[in-house]
Scaffold this active site. Sequence first.
Site, PDB file in Angstrom:
ATOM      1  CG  HIS A   1      -6.891  -0.234 -10.412  1.00  0.00           C
ATOM      2  ND1 HIS A   1      -5.610  -0.742 -10.453  1.00  0.00           N
ATOM      3  CD2 HIS A   1      -7.715  -1.310 -10.394  1.00  0.00           C
ATOM      4  CE1 HIS A   1      -5.660  -2.072 -10.486  1.00  0.00           C
ATOM      5  NE2 HIS A   1      -6.930  -2.439 -10.443  1.00  0.00           N
TER       6      HIS A   1
ATOM      7  CG  ASP B   1      -3.027   9.363 -11.021  1.00  0.00           C
ATOM      8  OD1 ASP B   1      -3.816   8.415 -11.132  1.00  0.00           O
ATOM      9  OD2 ASP B   1      -2.179   9.649 -11.896  1.00  0.00           O
TER      10      ASP B   1
END
Length: 486
Positions: A157, A365
């Site tokens: 993730h 991110d």
Amino acid sequence: MTRLVIVSNRVSPPTGEGQANQGGLAVALSSALRETNGIWFGWSGNETETFTGHVNFSKSDGVTTATVDLEPQDIDEYYNGFANRTLWPLFHDRTDLAEFERNFAGGYARVNERFADTLLPLITPEDLIWVHDYHLIPLGAELRKRDVTNRTGFFLHTPWPVARLLTSLPSHAKLVNALFAYDLLGFQCQAWLDSFLYYVHDQFPEAEISDGVIRIGDRTVRVVACPIGIDAGDFAKSATTPEADEARESILRSLEGRDLIMGVDRLDYSKGMEQRFHGYSRLLQDHPEFQEKVTFLQIAPPSREQVASYQDIRRELDALSGHINGEFATAHWVPLRYVNRGYDRLSLSGMYRSARAALVTPLRDGMNLVAKEFVAAQDPENPGVLILSRYAGAAEQLQDALLVNPFSPEELADALHQALLMPLEERKTRWRAMMDSVETQDIRWWLKRFLDLLTSEHPPRGSTAEASESSEGADTKEAAQAAASS
């Protein structure tokens, strides 16, 4: 249907209170578990004096969870240590914050071994196993050591770091070698996949890489860029509920006709909030006509408060927000509202809908679902403008956002200026293109795509497998060039 076994550091079972109070990932995974009569396994979040391997079973809203308690030493070394003080900063390009302690690595290995031992009796030969995130990279290899031959996938993730940073980790080769135990590796975007392929090409010259498949020794591993989405339809509906309307009207009343700029982030140094505050300050300096005409609301609930670097970023933001308000505030206007608390999804969706612009500007991110939630929450007839970091995985899909370098206060200020003055028709055009992407590649698309690939057999050696939408079929040279230039 084959039973699905999901493994993650923490377990997020359904609450029974409706989807509005849950994250989209938990909703999607719960749905898949319900359909397959599956199990969600992980840490309970609780401590026990001595690890026994006792499994706490629970069933809620049709989903079975199996959790274990960890010893204080495990939590300190595995979770607070290697996961959050070594891998997290390293995977987010903050080697200056990464701590390379031998006991951290030992605790990380120990907990993954304990997870494998505890999970083993729960697995049947036909199960499909799906492991999530950087906490559990070695778990697949530990299961293989215990003769588990099930199809097993791993999804990261977070970003994957560039090779020159990853090699600062003393055990980097061992960590990556453990990933070869999986049948399928999923990454949030092509940039992170390319970084991984570049590292493998550089550090494992014996590996053959082609058509989205890595062959090394007797292992064949498929790799894919598979961007996670949100439940776009559900989130759009959430933004029009009475609860969302109430939140929107409340904040609009407090603004007294001013435009709202909004940011929503977990309090984390990777989110770029310090740079964001500087960019907003630069806007007020360079364009004094916006003073008393705009308000910036930054929501930042605290996280990982036991880690020193998180305590540091909170102190820095406290001081910086006070400085900005001290410099620009008037008796009738506070330019920056900095809030250290969280809000439920319905309230957030209403706030998103009231904003003229959103600053989603992480320094790095994996994906960033706030960007997609902001898009989904907008009023199609009067949408706000998304200002998005180039270094978020979401930037590959949301090209019609205003893409910025989050390290540049001038670029952030210029983007805010453009967003605040953007004509309605341009806002609608940009929003429609982004919403099409958010709706098409939603959470269910992500779930189906990953599980379809996990259940399919690898292409035979020498074949030309069909390339995916995200170009995982690029050859080694192209992947290396892409990673080196990122």
